[in-house]
Design an enzyme around this catalytic site. Structure first.
Site, PDB file in Angstrom:
ATOM      1  N   TYR A  99       0.860  -1.183   0.000  1.00 41.46           N
ATOM      2  CA  TYR A  99       0.000   0.000   0.000  1.00 41.46           C
ATOM      3  C   TYR A  99       0.891   1.224   0.000  1.00 41.46           C
ATOM      4  CZ  TYR A  99      -3.388   3.495   1.531  1.00 41.46           C
ATOM      5  OH  TYR A  99      -4.181   4.612   1.609  1.00 41.46           O
ATOM      6  N   GLU A 187      -3.420   7.510  -4.166  1.00 42.81           N
ATOM      7  CA  GLU A 187      -3.284   6.225  -3.478  1.00 42.81           C
ATOM      8  C   GLU A 187      -3.086   5.080  -4.457  1.00 42.81           C
ATOM      9  OE1 GLU A 187      -6.150   4.637  -0.103  1.00 42.81           O
ATOM     10  OE2 GLU A 187      -6.764   3.814  -2.031  1.00 42.81           O
TER      11      GLU A 187
END
Ligand code: GDP
Ligand code: MN
Length: 374
Positions: A99, A187
């Protein structure tokens, strides 16, 4: 403004962040013509998360299978959003999922880099149950996000050697994207490790709307109607509703209260348009063109409280064009007498009281025999 994955990935490509090759399509038949290597992944393009869990993301080994998935996913509703577009991308052979994101931490007024070796669809769960697996770094805006910061962040999530270098490059690019595009969030989840590389398998970007004026090339949002786009280009704030009375006012507060008064008299706004505190004849002309173009409009209510805005400027815009529907005007403030005179000469009555004007306008929308809600 949230970008769709395929739009966010276009940005990624511009900033040198590796993604899979892919194409956005709207019909299953388009799959046949695609120059992509199989297997592919067929992905719903909606502005909500959790598409994987909702069945909006499927792998396909052949074009026939991909077409089948496309037929299933198009039209599907994911958290209330109907799927109208798909991204078909070359599937990544994922070994592990990381992530990586940059987002604004408003409390400390800085971008914060967030990274984890436990990426993928369970990241929220990780944040709850194993927060120590998520690392953060606040970026000093004067120092920026330097290569050593990127390497340190990667090291903290357990990356080494070639993969660490790849990660640092991607992180630096993502930061550059966030700053230059003025994003609130950039993101990558998952940032997938394949055999030889790191690839952004998903992309989420939220752009700061307040900075839109500095980025005229930003893509229009999918939700934007033709009239909303015209309003945005004319720098007017415009909201579309589904009644029959068009409303134009100057100033957000005035427009909101106008909506209330109209509702009180049983009227149904078709739209409302705020020409702003310093509206000119040109602003008003643009507003009239947009408000009246909405199908189903039966009457128009104009509520102007002149301050910096001059009532005579507004009146000149109103009389300059033939109005397709009956109009009720409330005009008070700067150059009010002159404004009223201009309107009267054109046979338009101007009210000084907003309630009276609203009552009249609601009556006009009724008299025109438009659709009713009773
Ligand atoms: P989200 O559910 O909306 O976050 O959509 P993602 O694009 O993140 O996809 C969800 C999950 O589907 C990922 O975490 C992967 O496990 C899987 N997935 C998505 N794309 C691929 C791909 O190209 N290859 C493989 N093997 N899995 C994928
Ligand atoms: Mn994702």
């Amino acid at each position: 403004m949230k970008l769709h994955e395929y739009q966010a990935k276009e940005l990624f490509t511009r900033y040198g962040i590796p993604t899979q090759r892919g194409v956005m399509i709207t019909r299953p038949e388009e799959i046949d013509g695609l120059d992509l290597r199989y297997p592919v992944v067929v992905k719903a393009q909606v502005l909500v998360g959790g598409r994987g869990k909702a069945g909006g993301i499927k792998l396909a080994a052949t074009p026939a299978e991909a077409r089948g998935h496309a037929r299933t996913i198009l039209g599907m509703s994911i958290t209330g959003e109907v799927v109208r577009r798909l991204l078909v991308a070359e599937a990544a052979d994922i070994k592990s999922e990381y992530y990586l994101a940059f987002t604004l931490d408003r409390e400390v007024r800085r971008f914060v880099a967030i990274a984890s070796a436990a990426g993928g669809i369970a990241i929220e769960e990780v944040a709850r149950t194993a927060p120590e697996r998520i690392v953060q770094h606040h970026v000093d805006p004067f120092i920026g996000f330097q290569p050593f910061h990127a390497r340190e962040l990667g090291t903290r999530v357990g990356l080494r050697e070639g993969r660490l270098t790849a990660f640092a490059g991607i992180a630096a690019s993502l930061y550059r994207l966030a700053v230059q595009e003025e994003a609130e969030l950039a993101e990558i989840n998952p940032l997938a490790a394949t055999d030889g590389a790191l690839v952004a398998v998903d992309a989420k970007v939220i752009l700061d709307d307040s900075a839109a004026f500095r980025h005229p090339d930003r893509p229009p949002t999918e939700e934007e109607t033709e009239l909303e786009r015209a309003a945005r280009q004319a720098e007017l704030s415009y909201v579309e509703l589904d009644g029959d009375l068009a409303i134009i006012g100057n100033g957000a507060g005035l427009v909101m209260s106008t909506l209330d008064v109209v509702a009180q008299f049983g009227g149904r706004p078709a739209n409302f348009l705020d020409v702003g505190g310093g509206a000119t004849t040109e602003n008003m002309a643009a507003a009239l063109a947009i408000a009246l173009r909405k199908p189903g409009v039966q009457a128009l209510l104009i509520n102007i409280f002149g301050g910096i805005t001059r009532c005579d400027d507004i009146a000149r815009a109103i009389v300059a064009r033939p109005l397709e529907v009956p109009v009720a005007v409330r005009l008070t403030g700067t150059n009010e007498e002159e404004g009223r005179r201009i309107l009267q000469a054109a046979g338009i009555r101007a009210f000084t009281d907003a309630e009276e004007a609203a009552r009249e306008a609601v009556g006009l929308s009724r008299a025109s025999g438009g659709p009713r809600s009773e």
